[in-house]
Design an enzyme around this catalytic site. Structure first.
Site, PDB file in Angstrom:
ATOM      1  N   CYS A   2       0.854  -1.176   0.000  1.00  0.00           N
ATOM      2  CA  CYS A   2       0.000   0.000   0.000  1.00  0.00           C
ATOM      3  C   CYS A   2       0.890   1.226   0.000  1.00  0.00           C
ATOM      4  CB  CYS A   2      -0.868   0.014   1.250  1.00  0.00           C
ATOM      5  SG  CYS A   2      -1.752  -1.532   1.478  1.00  0.00           S
ATOM      6  N   ARG A  27       1.107   1.732  -5.863  1.00  0.00           N
ATOM      7  CA  ARG A  27       1.255   0.700  -4.837  1.00  0.00           C
ATOM      8  C   ARG A  27      -0.057  -0.047  -4.573  1.00  0.00           C
ATOM      9  NH1 ARG A  27       5.273   0.753  -0.956  1.00  0.00           N
ATOM     10  NH2 ARG A  27       7.081   1.910  -1.659  1.00  0.00           N
ATOM     11  N   TRP A  73      -3.778  -1.996  -1.521  1.00  0.00           N
ATOM     12  CA  TRP A  73      -3.841  -3.221  -2.318  1.00  0.00           C
ATOM     13  C   TRP A  73      -4.173  -4.312  -1.307  1.00  0.00           C
ATOM     14  CZ3 TRP A  73      -1.322  -7.986  -2.567  1.00  0.00           C
ATOM     15  CH2 TRP A  73      -1.545  -8.728  -3.728  1.00  0.00           C
ATOM     16  N   ASN A  99       1.171   0.101   5.896  1.00  0.00           N
ATOM     17  CA  ASN A  99       1.669  -0.613   4.715  1.00  0.00           C
ATOM     18  C   ASN A  99       2.488  -1.790   5.220  1.00  0.00           C
ATOM     19  OD1 ASN A  99       2.842  -1.404   2.260  1.00  0.00           O
ATOM     20  ND2 ASN A  99       4.482   0.106   2.455  1.00  0.00           N
ATOM     21  N   GLY A 100       2.061  -3.000   4.899  1.00  0.00           N
ATOM     22  CA  GLY A 100       2.782  -4.192   5.361  1.00  0.00           C
ATOM     23  C   GLY A 100       1.785  -5.240   5.832  1.00  0.00           C
ATOM     24  N   GLU A 482       8.018 -12.333 -22.259  1.00  0.00           N
ATOM     25  CA  GLU A 482       7.555 -10.994 -21.905  1.00  0.00           C
ATOM     26  C   GLU A 482       6.254 -10.671 -22.660  1.00  0.00           C
ATOM     27  OE1 GLU A 482       7.696  -8.794 -19.824  1.00  0.00           O
ATOM     28  OE2 GLU A 482       7.117  -6.932 -20.775  1.00  0.00           O
ATOM     29  N   LYS A 486       2.644  -9.725 -20.962  1.00  0.00           N
ATOM     30  CA  LYS A 486       1.932  -8.489 -21.308  1.00  0.00           C
ATOM     31  C   LYS A 486       0.489  -8.793 -21.691  1.00  0.00           C
ATOM     32  CE  LYS A 486       3.807  -6.135 -20.079  1.00  0.00           C
ATOM     33  NZ  LYS A 486       5.043  -5.909 -19.365  1.00  0.00           N
ATOM     34  N   GLU A 489      -1.580  -9.837 -18.655  1.00  0.00           N
ATOM     35  CA  GLU A 489      -1.747  -8.733 -17.717  1.00  0.00           C
ATOM     36  C   GLU A 489      -2.837  -7.753 -18.146  1.00  0.00           C
ATOM     37  OE1 GLU A 489       2.035  -6.811 -17.460  1.00  0.00           O
ATOM     38  OE2 GLU A 489       1.773  -6.283 -15.363  1.00  0.00           O
ATOM     39  N   HIS A 505       7.771 -31.462 -27.498  1.00  0.00           N
ATOM     40  CA  HIS A 505       7.936 -32.194 -26.235  1.00  0.00           C
ATOM     41  C   HIS A 505       6.710 -32.067 -25.343  1.00  0.00           C
ATOM     42  CE1 HIS A 505      12.165 -33.008 -27.118  1.00  0.00           C
ATOM     43  NE2 HIS A 505      12.098 -31.833 -27.743  1.00  0.00           N
ATOM     44  N   LYS A 604       1.172  -1.565  -9.418  1.00  0.00           N
ATOM     45  CA  LYS A 604       2.390  -1.276 -10.190  1.00  0.00           C
ATOM     46  C   LYS A 604       3.619  -1.849  -9.502  1.00  0.00           C
ATOM     47  CE  LYS A 604       4.870   0.746 -13.361  1.00  0.00           C
ATOM     48  NZ  LYS A 604       5.018  -0.112 -14.560  1.00  0.00           N
TER      49      LYS A 604
END
Ligand code: AGP
Length: 609
Positions: A2, A27, A73, A99-100, A482, A486, A489, A505, A604
């Site tokens: 957060c 955050r 968050w 925050n934590g 990547e 993307k 996400e 395989h 983020k």
């Protein structure tokens, strides 16, 4: 995970706190809240959802000179207004933003419950407010100390007291905290970005410390209640640029900024020495002769930064012949990493605040290892804790999906490879070749971006699938990874990356008309092999989209859609092939109406374990 910010001083606190929250929204954006002292009472305004929801709730006639604020968050407790911070003690004498994660909160809650306290939220943080209020008769400082002494876990905490309108107490254990010192005003936040534009004078707080702030003064004390003297640092932090200009989304804006940001990464040319075919990066705290002692390079990072590291491995091994290992930082601590004096570690991070990366760095340093940072955010925790490093200068990246930070990370890893490689392995002419290729990147990127909308055709196809495979070989494989990240996400379409050689395989079983593949296929030793892998997919009715840097009749015939990027040295090709992949994700997400800049469930920066 957060963001927290507090203010006390001569200004109206609400706009300052809102500005701080906007800078900290990276955050978390599940909910947000503000607590102020208004007419001798504590007033809390909070709301679930984006910051704009909170903004709508703030009435114009509220004003205060002191307040704390939070953007969340969710970890403990769902995304509700009740779970939003600040949390208050039972008699609303104290409020807390946190925050934590408080690991032992259930036991504390149970004990407080037995004493008659009832709770309004499902969070771990609310117990901190209750505990502090319990001891408030001994005064705020002692109350906070007593509460902290019972907490197990991580925290950056801010406390505001109804009966002390010129006091904020802050405490840190495992979550970042920094004070901003202004003229007749004080700021405190999880990130100096929160007070960017107000003051550049900052003091960073360490674990186990508590700060007592008033309008004109601050005092840092440790757990033994000893006063700590610490230097004030001058930070060169600019407020994030929150303007989207002509773009509909930050993601698209940031994709389009890549020619300019890569140009900044190469120091507008100043980090390159064409005559010597090498690069010059200051800040590494290494002499050229130190390069001879490097027997191994170990890159640690998470997510997109880790894929940049995987490309770095390819480029560094090629140019330096030093073996490179790349680790998912979250896995590293658990396996007791091997650290020795001849291994050079690089921690790569856009935010410089990713908890897993910071924890891995701490563990490596604790074992005596030397870690250099490759970081975007100036003054971030990673930038400060490493033994040297390089800023990638991507500029502020607001979209949760990282794009320009990725290309700048890869660019910087290439400069490092060139710098180390020129002392150990590669010739002047090869060095010059790489330098000139690096210089030509921005122009080539521009050329791709001019054709950005062509990717709409592929996106129109992809949007209707449930799952997509991204395939590449050699240097193209990390690009595929990547690209898959993307797409997942921002469009929420499942995507998976494989080396195209591994198709037979197992993954080939997935191929059917319901499973399209995007091949990254560039000129080089394996181009013929990739074409035969494409053929294998076509033979099983799989749709094939190709991103390539060579025009070949065979490829044109095989591909349902082909997007060409300009040619380049193989080592630099990922910096070009990734751009259509980013655009493809963007246009697909756009067609699906996704929340492109702030995808669901994400933040983020991941600042919790
Ligand atoms: C990238 O699009 C992601 N949002 C994510 O994987 C990110 O790269 C990762 O969390 C690492 O962040 P950092 O670069 O700030 O350390």
């Amino acid at each position: 995970m957060c963001g927290i910010v507090g203010y006390l001083g001569k200004r109206d606190a609400l706009p300052v706190l809102m500005q701080g929250l906007k800078q900290l929204e990276y955050r978390g954006y599940d909910s947000s809240g503000i607590g102020i002292i208004y007419r001798k009472k504590i007033k809390v305004i909070k709301e679930k959802g984006k910051l704009v929801n909170l903004e709508r709730k703030l009435s114009d006639n509220l004003s205060a000179k002191i307040g704390v604020a939070h953007t969340r968050w969710a970890t403990h407790g769902g995304v509700t207004t009740e779970n939003a911070h600040p949390h208050s003690g039972p008699e609303e004498k104290v409020i807390v933003v946190h925050n934590g994660i408080i690991d032992n909160y259930s036991r504390l809650k149970e004990n407080l419950g037995k004493e008659g306290n009832s709770f309004l939220s499902e969070t771990d943080s609310e117990v901190v407010a209750h505990l502090t209020e319990k001891y408030l008769d001994s005064g705020p400082e002692i109350a906070v100390s007593k509460a902290l002494s019972q907490l197990k876990g991580t925290y950056g905490l801010l406390f505001l007291f109804r009966d002390h309108p010129d006091l904020i107490i802050a405490a840190r254990n495992g979550s970042p905290l920094v004070i901003g010192i202004g003229k007749e005003e004080m700021f405190v936040a999880s990130d100096a970005m929160a007070f960017a534009g107000y003051t550049q004078h900052a003091v960073f707080i360490n674990d186990g410390e508590m700060v007592i702030l008033s309008q004109n003064d601050y005092r840092i004390v440790n757990q033994q209640n000893l006063v700590i003297e610490r230097d004030v640092e001058e930070l060169e932090i600019e407020r994030s640029n929150h303007s989207k200009n002509e773009f509909q989304h930050y993601l698209l804006k940031e994709i389009f900024e890549q020619p300019e940001s890569v140009f900044r990464a190469i120091g507008r040319g100043g980090r390159l020495l064409p005559d010597f075919g090498t690069a010059l990066l200051s800040g590494l705290n290494l002499e050229k002769r130190d390069f001879f002692d490097i027997k191994k390079i170990h890159i640690i990072a998470m997510g997109t930064a880790m894929y940049a590291g995987e490309l770095g491995k390819f480029i560094m091994e090629n140019l330096t012949r030093i073996p490179v290992e790349v680790s998912d930082a979250s896995e590293l601590c658990g396996i007791n990493p091997i650290v020795d004096k001849n291994t050079l570690f690089f921690a790569v991070s856009q935010s410089g605040e990713t908890r897993d990366t910071l924890a891995a760095v701490q563990e490596i340093q604790q074992k005596g290892g030397r870690v250099l940072g490759i970081v975007n955010t100036v003054g971030s925790t990673l930038a400060r804790m490493t033994d040297g490093g390089v800023y990638i200068h991507a500029g502020s990246e607001i979209s949760v999906a990282s794009t320009k930070a990725f290309t700048n990370q890869v660019t910087i890893l290439t400069l490092l490879a060139l710098m180390i490689g020129r002392t150990r392995d590669i010739s002047l002419s090869r060095g010059r070749e790489i330098v000139s290729q690096l210089m030509s990147l921005p122009e080539k990127m521009e050329e791709i971006l001019q054709r950005a909308e062509d990717l709409n055709v592929m996106a129109e196809f992809l949007k209707d699938y449930k799952s997509v495979l991204f395939l590449g070989r050699g240097i193209n494989y990390p690009v595929a990874k990547e690209a898959a990240l993307k797409l997942k996400e921002v469009s929420y379409i499942h995507a998976e990356a494989y080396s195209s050689g591994s198709l037979k395989h197992g993954p080939l079983a997935l191929i059917s008309e319901d499973m399209p593949s995007v091949f990254i296929c560039t000129r080089g030793d394996s181009q013929e092999k990739i074409i035969s892998h494409i053929q294998e997919v076509r033979a099983r009715n799989g749709k094939v989209f190709v991103i390539s840097n060579f025009d070949d009749d065979n490829l044109r015939d095989l591909a349902d859609e082909l997007f060409l990027v300009p040619q380049s040295d193989e080592l630099l090709s990922p910096l070009l092939t990734i751009i259509p992949c980013q655009l493809l994700s963007y246009y697909t997400a756009l067609k699906l109406g996704r929340d492109i800049d702030q995808p669901r469930n994400l933040a983020k920066s991941v600042t919790v374990d």
